[in-house]
Design a protein around this motif. Structure first.
Motif, PDB file in Angstrom:
ATOM      1  N   PHE A 146    -103.776  40.126  21.000  1.00  0.00           N
ATOM      2  CA  PHE A 146    -105.208  39.847  21.005  1.00  0.00           C
ATOM      3  C   PHE A 146    -105.898  40.131  22.339  1.00  0.00           C
ATOM      4  CE2 PHE A 146    -109.178  37.613  20.809  1.00  0.00           C
ATOM      5  CZ  PHE A 146    -109.571  37.779  19.490  1.00  0.00           C
ATOM      6  N   PRO A 147    -105.294  39.818  23.493  1.00  0.00           N
ATOM      7  CA  PRO A 147    -106.020  40.085  24.749  1.00  0.00           C
ATOM      8  C   PRO A 147    -106.493  41.527  24.873  1.00  0.00           C
ATOM      9  CG  PRO A 147    -104.127  38.691  25.173  1.00  0.00           C
ATOM     10  CD  PRO A 147    -104.013  39.129  23.742  1.00  0.00           C
ATOM     11  N   LEU A 148    -105.629  42.476  24.546  1.00  0.00           N
ATOM     12  CA  LEU A 148    -106.016  43.885  24.609  1.00  0.00           C
ATOM     13  C   LEU A 148    -107.121  44.182  23.602  1.00  0.00           C
ATOM     14  CD1 LEU A 148    -105.597  46.835  25.522  1.00  0.00           C
ATOM     15  CD2 LEU A 148    -103.837  47.025  23.754  1.00  0.00           C
ATOM     16  N   MET A 149    -106.955  43.695  22.377  1.00  0.00           N
ATOM     17  CA  MET A 149    -107.934  43.985  21.337  1.00  0.00           C
ATOM     18  C   MET A 149    -109.293  43.378  21.656  1.00  0.00           C
ATOM     19  SD  MET A 149    -105.786  43.780  17.763  1.00  0.00           S
ATOM     20  CE  MET A 149    -105.204  42.100  17.995  1.00  0.00           C
ATOM     21  N   SER A 150    -109.308  42.172  22.218  1.00  0.00           N
ATOM     22  CA  SER A 150    -110.577  41.497  22.483  1.00  0.00           C
ATOM     23  C   SER A 150    -111.377  42.216  23.559  1.00  0.00           C
ATOM     24  CB  SER A 150    -110.342  40.036  22.871  1.00  0.00           C
ATOM     25  OG  SER A 150    -109.573  39.935  24.052  1.00  0.00           O
ATOM     26  N   ILE A 151    -110.700  42.741  24.600  1.00  0.00           N
ATOM     27  CA  ILE A 151    -111.399  43.481  25.645  1.00  0.00           C
ATOM     28  C   ILE A 151    -112.049  44.735  25.076  1.00  0.00           C
ATOM     29  CG2 ILE A 151    -111.104  44.826  27.761  1.00  0.00           C
ATOM     30  CD1 ILE A 151    -108.937  42.917  28.612  1.00  0.00           C
ATOM     31  N   VAL A 152    -111.290  45.476  24.268  1.00  0.00           N
ATOM     32  CA  VAL A 152    -111.815  46.720  23.711  1.00  0.00           C
ATOM     33  C   VAL A 152    -112.957  46.439  22.738  1.00  0.00           C
ATOM     34  CG1 VAL A 152    -111.242  48.815  22.440  1.00  0.00           C
ATOM     35  CG2 VAL A 152    -109.578  47.840  24.015  1.00  0.00           C
ATOM     36  N   LYS A 153    -112.795  45.404  21.917  1.00  0.00           N
ATOM     37  CA  LYS A 153    -113.850  45.043  20.965  1.00  0.00           C
ATOM     38  C   LYS A 153    -115.140  44.670  21.704  1.00  0.00           C
ATOM     39  CE  LYS A 153    -115.310  43.743  16.771  1.00  0.00           C
ATOM     40  NZ  LYS A 153    -115.422  44.637  15.611  1.00  0.00           N
ATOM     41  N   LEU A 154    -115.011  43.917  22.793  1.00  0.00           N
ATOM     42  CA  LEU A 154    -116.178  43.530  23.576  1.00  0.00           C
ATOM     43  C   LEU A 154    -116.861  44.756  24.168  1.00  0.00           C
ATOM     44  CD1 LEU A 154    -117.985  41.401  24.903  1.00  0.00           C
ATOM     45  CD2 LEU A 154    -116.291  41.217  26.739  1.00  0.00           C
ATOM     46  N   ARG A 155    -116.084  45.679  24.668  1.00  0.00           N
ATOM     47  CA  ARG A 155    -116.666  46.888  25.262  1.00  0.00           C
ATOM     48  C   ARG A 155    -117.425  47.693  24.215  1.00  0.00           C
ATOM     49  NH1 ARG A 155    -116.908  51.931  26.589  1.00  0.00           N
ATOM     50  NH2 ARG A 155    -116.725  52.727  28.724  1.00  0.00           N
ATOM     51  N   ILE A 156    -116.886  47.768  23.010  1.00  0.00           N
ATOM     52  CA  ILE A 156    -117.572  48.462  21.925  1.00  0.00           C
ATOM     53  C   ILE A 156    -118.920  47.806  21.637  1.00  0.00           C
ATOM     54  CG2 ILE A 156    -117.503  48.921  19.437  1.00  0.00           C
ATOM     55  CD1 ILE A 156    -114.443  49.243  19.748  1.00  0.00           C
ATOM     56  N   GLU A 157    -118.930  46.481  21.562  1.00  0.00           N
ATOM     57  CA  GLU A 157    -120.163  45.772  21.251  1.00  0.00           C
ATOM     58  C   GLU A 157    -121.197  45.944  22.358  1.00  0.00           C
ATOM     59  OE1 GLU A 157    -119.680  41.780  19.944  1.00  0.00           O
ATOM     60  OE2 GLU A 157    -118.187  42.289  18.420  1.00  0.00           O
ATOM     61  N   ILE A 158    -120.737  45.979  23.608  1.00  0.00           N
ATOM     62  CA  ILE A 158    -121.659  46.171  24.724  1.00  0.00           C
ATOM     63  C   ILE A 158    -122.266  47.576  24.682  1.00  0.00           C
ATOM     64  CG2 ILE A 158    -121.790  46.443  27.232  1.00  0.00           C
ATOM     65  CD1 ILE A 158    -119.791  44.113  27.438  1.00  0.00           C
ATOM     66  N   GLU A 159    -121.441  48.581  24.433  1.00  0.00           N
ATOM     67  CA  GLU A 159    -121.967  49.945  24.382  1.00  0.00           C
ATOM     68  C   GLU A 159    -122.974  50.094  23.247  1.00  0.00           C
ATOM     69  OE1 GLU A 159    -120.364  54.559  24.084  1.00  0.00           O
ATOM     70  OE2 GLU A 159    -119.053  52.974  24.846  1.00  0.00           O
ATOM     71  N   ARG A 160    -122.674  49.468  22.122  1.00  0.00           N
ATOM     72  CA  ARG A 160    -123.586  49.537  20.985  1.00  0.00           C
ATOM     73  C   ARG A 160    -124.909  48.845  21.328  1.00  0.00           C
ATOM     74  NH1 ARG A 160    -120.357  47.739  16.160  1.00  0.00           N
ATOM     75  NH2 ARG A 160    -119.416  49.800  16.499  1.00  0.00           N
ATOM     76  N   ALA A 161    -124.815  47.675  21.959  1.00  0.00           N
ATOM     77  CA  ALA A 161    -126.021  46.931  22.328  1.00  0.00           C
ATOM     78  C   ALA A 161    -126.845  47.701  23.355  1.00  0.00           C
ATOM     79  CB  ALA A 161    -125.633  45.559  22.885  1.00  0.00           C
ATOM     80  N   LEU A 162    -126.183  48.371  24.291  1.00  0.00           N
ATOM     81  CA  LEU A 162    -126.897  49.165  25.284  1.00  0.00           C
ATOM     82  C   LEU A 162    -127.655  50.322  24.647  1.00  0.00           C
ATOM     83  CD1 LEU A 162    -124.429  49.361  28.325  1.00  0.00           C
ATOM     84  CD2 LEU A 162    -126.775  48.508  28.376  1.00  0.00           C
ATOM     85  N   ARG A 163    -127.045  50.968  23.680  1.00  0.00           N
ATOM     86  CA  ARG A 163    -127.722  52.069  22.996  1.00  0.00           C
ATOM     87  C   ARG A 163    -128.959  51.554  22.255  1.00  0.00           C
ATOM     88  NH1 ARG A 163    -124.846  56.701  22.989  1.00  0.00           N
ATOM     89  NH2 ARG A 163    -122.647  56.544  23.595  1.00  0.00           N
ATOM     90  N   ASP A 164    -128.808  50.414  21.586  1.00  0.00           N
ATOM     91  CA  ASP A 164    -129.949  49.841  20.876  1.00  0.00           C
ATOM     92  C   ASP A 164    -131.044  49.435  21.853  1.00  0.00           C
ATOM     93  OD1 ASP A 164    -128.577  50.171  18.519  1.00  0.00           O
ATOM     94  OD2 ASP A 164    -127.914  48.086  18.380  1.00  0.00           O
TER      95      ASP A 164
END
Length: 243
Positions: A146-164
Protein backbone atom coordinates in the motif's frame (compact mmCIF):
# COMPACT_ATOMS: atom_id res chain seq x y z
CA UNK A 1 5.99 11.40 -15.89
CA UNK A 2 2.40 12.07 -17.02
CA UNK A 3 -0.86 11.12 -15.34
CA UNK A 4 -1.81 8.41 -17.82
CA UNK A 5 1.61 6.77 -17.42
CA UNK A 6 1.33 6.88 -13.62
CA UNK A 7 -2.18 5.46 -13.67
CA UNK A 8 -1.05 2.69 -15.99
CA UNK A 9 1.90 1.91 -13.72
CA UNK A 10 -0.20 1.95 -10.57
CA UNK A 11 -2.90 -0.30 -11.97
CA UNK A 12 -0.29 -2.65 -13.42
CA UNK A 13 1.38 -2.90 -10.01
CA UNK A 14 -1.89 -3.68 -8.26
CA UNK A 15 -2.95 -6.07 -11.01
CA UNK A 16 0.34 -7.95 -10.71
CA UNK A 17 0.00 -8.12 -6.93
CA UNK A 18 -3.46 -9.67 -7.17
CA UNK A 19 -2.46 -12.20 -9.82
CA UNK A 20 0.73 -13.18 -7.99
CA UNK A 21 -1.32 -14.15 -4.93
CA UNK A 22 -2.49 -17.15 -6.95
CA UNK A 23 -5.99 -17.18 -5.49
CA UNK A 24 -8.01 -17.72 -8.63
CA UNK A 25 -8.23 -14.18 -10.02
CA UNK A 26 -8.55 -13.59 -13.77
CA UNK A 27 -7.91 -10.03 -14.95
CA UNK A 28 -10.78 -8.39 -16.84
CA UNK A 29 -9.70 -4.75 -17.16
CA UNK A 30 -8.40 -1.55 -15.61
CA UNK A 31 -10.38 1.70 -15.62
CA UNK A 32 -13.16 -0.57 -16.83
CA UNK A 33 -15.91 1.49 -18.45
CA UNK A 34 -19.55 1.18 -17.45
CA UNK A 35 -22.39 3.35 -18.70
CA UNK A 36 -25.32 3.84 -16.35
CA UNK A 37 -28.17 6.21 -17.08
CA UNK A 38 -26.22 7.86 -19.87
CA UNK A 39 -23.24 8.65 -17.61
CA UNK A 40 -19.76 7.14 -17.73
CA UNK A 41 -18.12 5.38 -14.78
CA UNK A 42 -14.70 3.72 -14.52
CA UNK A 43 -13.72 0.89 -12.18
CA UNK A 44 -10.10 0.96 -10.98
CA UNK A 45 -9.77 -2.80 -11.49
CA UNK A 46 -12.17 -5.55 -12.48
CA UNK A 47 -11.39 -9.24 -12.01
CA UNK A 48 -13.31 -12.47 -12.33
CA UNK A 49 -12.71 -15.03 -9.59
CA UNK A 50 -12.63 -18.50 -11.07
CA UNK A 51 -13.22 -20.42 -7.83
CA UNK A 52 -15.84 -18.12 -6.32
CA UNK A 53 -17.51 -17.73 -9.73
CA UNK A 54 -18.08 -14.00 -9.40
CA UNK A 55 -16.75 -10.62 -10.51
CA UNK A 56 -14.51 -8.69 -8.10
CA UNK A 57 -14.29 -4.88 -8.21
CA UNK A 58 -11.24 -3.25 -6.57
CA UNK A 59 -11.09 0.47 -5.75
CA UNK A 60 -8.04 2.22 -4.25
CA UNK A 61 -8.41 5.28 -1.99
CA UNK A 62 -5.61 7.34 -0.44
CA UNK A 63 -7.59 8.63 2.54
CA UNK A 64 -9.40 7.33 5.60
CA UNK A 65 -12.46 5.21 4.98
CA UNK A 66 -15.65 7.21 4.46
CA UNK A 67 -19.23 5.92 4.32
CA UNK A 68 -19.62 7.31 0.80
CA UNK A 69 -16.92 4.88 -0.40
CA UNK A 70 -19.27 2.03 0.48
CA UNK A 71 -22.17 3.74 -1.26
CA UNK A 72 -20.20 4.20 -4.46
CA UNK A 73 -18.89 0.63 -4.32
CA UNK A 74 -22.41 -0.71 -3.85
CA UNK A 75 -23.46 1.26 -6.91
CA UNK A 76 -20.63 -0.35 -8.89
CA UNK A 77 -21.64 -3.81 -7.66
CA UNK A 78 -25.20 -3.23 -8.84
CA UNK A 79 -23.98 -2.04 -12.25
CA UNK A 80 -21.64 -5.01 -12.72
CA UNK A 81 -24.32 -7.47 -11.61
CA UNK A 82 -26.87 -5.92 -13.96
CA UNK A 83 -24.58 -5.55 -16.99
CA UNK A 84 -21.95 -8.29 -16.77
CA UNK A 85 -23.02 -11.00 -14.38
CA UNK A 86 -24.14 -14.31 -15.90
CA UNK A 87 -27.22 -15.96 -14.41
CA UNK A 88 -25.02 -18.73 -12.96
CA UNK A 89 -22.51 -16.32 -11.36
CA UNK A 90 -22.46 -15.44 -7.69
CA UNK A 91 -23.08 -11.79 -6.65
CA UNK A 92 -20.19 -9.43 -7.32
CA UNK A 93 -17.72 -8.66 -4.50
CA UNK A 94 -16.12 -5.25 -3.96
CA UNK A 95 -12.77 -4.61 -2.27
CA UNK A 96 -12.05 -1.07 -1.07
CA UNK A 97 -8.42 -0.31 -0.19
CA UNK A 98 -7.96 2.81 1.92
CA UNK A 99 -5.48 4.30 4.37
CA UNK A 100 -6.53 4.70 8.00
CA UNK A 101 -4.73 6.93 10.44
CA UNK A 102 -2.19 4.28 11.38
CA UNK A 103 -2.99 1.31 9.22
CA UNK A 104 -4.27 0.05 5.93
CA UNK A 105 -7.98 -0.69 5.94
CA UNK A 106 -9.48 -3.25 3.60
CA UNK A 107 -13.25 -3.31 3.41
CA UNK A 108 -15.04 -6.10 1.59
CA UNK A 109 -18.43 -5.07 0.25
CA UNK A 110 -20.69 -8.05 -0.24
CA UNK A 111 -23.99 -7.72 -2.03
CA UNK A 112 -26.95 -9.40 -0.37
CA UNK A 113 -29.16 -11.58 -2.54
CA UNK A 114 -32.30 -10.47 -0.65
CA UNK A 115 -34.31 -7.79 -2.45
CA UNK A 116 -37.37 -6.79 -0.41
CA UNK A 117 -39.67 -4.37 -2.22
CA UNK A 118 -37.50 -4.68 -5.29
CA UNK A 119 -34.65 -2.70 -3.72
CA UNK A 120 -31.31 -4.46 -3.33
CA UNK A 121 -29.80 -4.46 0.13
CA UNK A 122 -26.08 -4.45 0.73
CA UNK A 123 -23.79 -4.95 3.67
CA UNK A 124 -20.22 -3.90 4.37
CA UNK A 125 -18.50 -6.85 5.98
CA UNK A 126 -15.17 -6.33 7.82
CA UNK A 127 -15.18 -10.05 8.70
CA UNK A 128 -15.45 -12.25 5.64
CA UNK A 129 -17.64 -15.34 5.65
CA UNK A 130 -15.51 -18.48 6.17
CA UNK A 131 -15.96 -19.68 2.58
CA UNK A 132 -14.36 -16.47 1.26
CA UNK A 133 -11.45 -16.09 3.69
CA UNK A 134 -9.08 -18.42 1.84
CA UNK A 135 -9.86 -17.14 -1.64
CA UNK A 136 -9.62 -13.37 -1.15
CA UNK A 137 -6.49 -11.33 -0.25
CA UNK A 138 -5.89 -10.45 3.40
CA UNK A 139 -5.30 -7.03 4.90
CA UNK A 140 -1.66 -7.99 5.48
CA UNK A 141 -1.14 -8.91 1.83
CA UNK A 142 -2.46 -5.56 0.66
CA UNK A 143 -0.67 -3.62 3.41
CA UNK A 144 2.78 -4.72 2.20
CA UNK A 145 2.24 -2.88 -1.09
CA UNK A 146 0.00 0.00 0.00
CA UNK A 147 2.68 2.65 0.73
CA UNK A 148 3.90 2.56 -2.87
CA UNK A 149 0.38 2.49 -4.28
CA UNK A 150 -0.86 5.35 -2.10
CA UNK A 151 1.96 7.69 -3.18
CA UNK A 152 1.33 7.03 -6.86
CA UNK A 153 -2.44 7.34 -6.47
CA UNK A 154 -2.01 10.69 -4.71
CA UNK A 155 0.27 11.97 -7.45
CA UNK A 156 -2.30 11.00 -10.08
CA UNK A 157 -5.04 12.87 -8.24
CA UNK A 158 -2.85 15.96 -7.86
CA UNK A 159 -1.96 16.03 -11.56
CA UNK A 160 -5.61 15.64 -12.47
CA UNK A 161 -6.63 18.43 -10.08
CA UNK A 162 -3.91 20.71 -11.47
CA UNK A 163 -5.14 20.21 -15.02
CA UNK A 164 -8.70 21.01 -13.96
CA UNK A 165 -7.51 24.08 -12.02
CA UNK A 166 -5.45 25.36 -14.95
CA UNK A 167 -8.40 24.89 -17.31
CA UNK A 168 -10.75 26.71 -14.91
CA UNK A 169 -8.29 29.60 -14.80
CA UNK A 170 -8.10 29.99 -18.55
CA UNK A 171 -4.79 28.32 -19.40
CA UNK A 172 -5.59 24.66 -20.15
CA UNK A 173 -2.53 22.56 -21.02
CA UNK A 174 -2.40 22.43 -24.80
CA UNK A 175 -0.42 19.17 -24.75
CA UNK A 176 0.69 16.61 -22.16
CA UNK A 177 2.60 18.66 -19.60
CA UNK A 178 4.72 17.52 -16.67
CA UNK A 179 3.72 18.21 -13.10
CA UNK A 180 6.67 20.53 -12.42
CA UNK A 181 5.89 22.68 -15.46
CA UNK A 182 2.28 23.16 -14.39
CA UNK A 183 3.33 24.06 -10.84
CA UNK A 184 5.82 26.67 -12.03
CA UNK A 185 3.16 28.16 -14.31
CA UNK A 186 0.86 28.52 -11.31
CA UNK A 187 3.66 30.25 -9.40
CA UNK A 188 4.31 32.59 -12.32
CA UNK A 189 0.64 33.59 -12.42
CA UNK A 190 0.43 34.02 -8.65
CA UNK A 191 -2.11 31.20 -8.32
CA UNK A 192 0.01 28.62 -6.52
CA UNK A 193 -1.20 27.33 -3.11
CA UNK A 194 0.97 28.17 -0.09
CA UNK A 195 2.43 24.65 0.11
CA UNK A 196 3.58 24.57 -3.52
CA UNK A 197 7.31 24.83 -2.80
CA UNK A 198 7.11 22.04 -0.23
CA UNK A 199 5.25 19.94 -2.72
CA UNK A 200 7.84 20.62 -5.42
CA UNK A 201 10.47 19.28 -3.02
CA UNK A 202 8.49 16.05 -2.56
CA UNK A 203 7.93 15.30 -6.25
CA UNK A 204 11.22 13.38 -6.46
CA UNK A 205 9.97 10.86 -3.90
CA UNK A 206 6.68 10.50 -5.77
CA UNK A 207 8.47 9.96 -9.07
CA UNK A 208 10.71 7.32 -7.53
CA UNK A 209 7.67 5.49 -6.16
CA UNK A 210 5.99 5.72 -9.55
CA UNK A 211 9.01 4.02 -11.12
CA UNK A 212 8.98 1.24 -8.53
CA UNK A 213 12.04 2.49 -6.62
CA UNK A 214 12.06 1.58 -2.94
CA UNK A 215 11.28 4.63 -0.81
CA UNK A 216 11.96 4.69 2.91
CA UNK A 217 8.80 4.88 5.05
CA UNK A 218 9.63 8.28 6.56
CA UNK A 219 10.14 9.93 3.16
CA UNK A 220 7.03 8.23 1.81
CA UNK A 221 4.87 9.47 4.67
CA UNK A 222 6.27 12.99 4.38
CA UNK A 223 5.50 13.04 0.64
CA UNK A 224 1.94 11.84 1.28
CA UNK A 225 1.42 14.44 4.04
CA UNK A 226 2.70 17.31 1.90
CA UNK A 227 0.81 16.12 -1.18
CA UNK A 228 -2.43 15.78 0.78
CA UNK A 229 -2.10 19.34 2.11
CA UNK A 230 -1.37 20.67 -1.39
CA UNK A 231 -4.36 18.84 -2.87
CA UNK A 232 -6.65 20.25 -0.18
CA UNK A 233 -5.38 23.81 -0.72
CA UNK A 234 -5.95 23.44 -4.45
CA UNK A 235 -9.48 22.16 -3.81
CA UNK A 236 -10.18 25.07 -1.44
CA UNK A 237 -9.08 27.56 -4.10
CA UNK A 238 -11.42 25.92 -6.61
CA UNK A 239 -14.29 25.97 -4.11
CA UNK A 240 -13.76 29.70 -3.47
CA UNK A 241 -13.64 30.37 -7.19
CA UNK A 242 -10.18 31.94 -7.11
CA UNK A 243 -9.81 32.22 -10.84
Amino acid sequence: MLERDLERGLIEHLRSLILELGKGFAFVGSQYHLEVGGQDYYLDLLFYHLRLRCFVVIELKIEDFKPEFAGKMNFYLSAVDDQLRHKDDQPTIGIILCKGRNEVIVEYALRDTCKPMGVAHYQLSPALPPQLQQDLPTVEEFAREFPLMSIVKLRIEIERALRDFATANGFPPSRPTGLGIMLRELQRRGLAPASTQQFLDSIRVMNEAAHGVDVDPESAQRAVDVGTIFLKELGDRNARGEN
